[in-house]
Design an enzyme around this catalytic site. Structure first.
Site, short mmCIF file in Angstrom:
data_model
loop_
_atom_site.label_atom_id
_atom_site.label_comp_id
_atom_site.label_asym_id
_atom_site.label_seq_id
_atom_site.Cartn_x
_atom_site.Cartn_y
_atom_site.Cartn_z
N SER A 51 4.35 8.76 -2.94
CA SER A 51 3.52 7.93 -2.05
C SER A 51 3.09 6.61 -2.67
CB SER A 51 2.28 8.70 -1.60
OG SER A 51 1.36 8.84 -2.67
N LYS A 92 -4.21 6.92 -4.61
CA LYS A 92 -3.96 5.91 -3.56
C LYS A 92 -4.60 4.60 -3.99
CE LYS A 92 -2.18 9.15 -0.93
NZ LYS A 92 -0.73 9.27 -0.79
#
Length: 199
Positions: A51, A92
């Protein structure tokens, strides 16, 4: 054996015992300090998944600063580790901080109506051939909020087409943030520091 020789031998023995005890104490202090630093200031993580590629690769080991947000606040574009579930931590990038209105239009990030460059996405955008790399959305359309609430941040993965992030899981509580990613150290060929991209 003469008395003088016995005394000299005993003195040497006592000296070596003191040296050994000093070394044991030094090593113990070092181990305690390392434990404290690792437990309270820094920790390491192995990244699983894609990701955050190519910023962070699957299988890389990273150092996370755990104390930074105790004395400071999360900033836009920081790379953070946070508790996503009871079993899993995610890494993230912060896109919105409290009070921000976030929107993507035409593959451009707008924060509070102002366009922002995302240099960390340059490689991904150049190699994506199927339209917009980050699909259009507004904070309201995916969260129902006009602004990021106090005590929360809005996060996205750099690999926008393959990331489970605030578009799916909602805002992240600041109290659930473990820390800020400072550097990658393994494998050695990928050693690098992470810096926050300023606008």
């Amino acid at each position: 054996m003469e008395l003088q020789e016995v005394r000299e031998r005993d003195q040497k023995t006592a000296h070596w015992k003191k040296e050994i005890i000093t070394w044991i104490r030094t090593i113990a202090v070092i181990l305690i300090l390392v434990g404290l630093v690792r437990g309270f200031l820094f920790t390491n993580y192995i990244v699983h998944g894609q990701s955050m590629m190519p910023t962070i690769h699957d299988g890389e080991r990273i150092i996370v600063n755990k104390i930074g947000y105790e004395i400071g606040v999360p900033e836009r574009f920081d790379l953070i580790i946070f508790h996503a579930t009871e079993e899993s931590d995610y890494i993230k990038r912060i896109i919105g901080v409290p009070g921000d209105h976030v929107m993507y239009k035409g593959d451009t990030l707008f924060v509070n109506g102002e366009p922002y460059e995302e240099d960390f996405l340059k490689h991904n955008r150049e190699n994506y051939e199927h339209g917009l790399f980050t699909e259009d959305f507004s904070l309201e359309s995916i969260t129902g909020y006009e602004q990021v609430p106090e005590g929360y941040v809005f996060v996205l993965g750099d690999n926008r087409r393959n990331s489970l992030d605030s578009r799916h899981i909602g805002f992240v509580k600041v109290e659930d943030i473990v820390g800020k990613a400072n550097l990658a150290y393994w494998p050695p060929k990928n050693f690098r520091f992470y810096s926050t991209t300023k606008h």
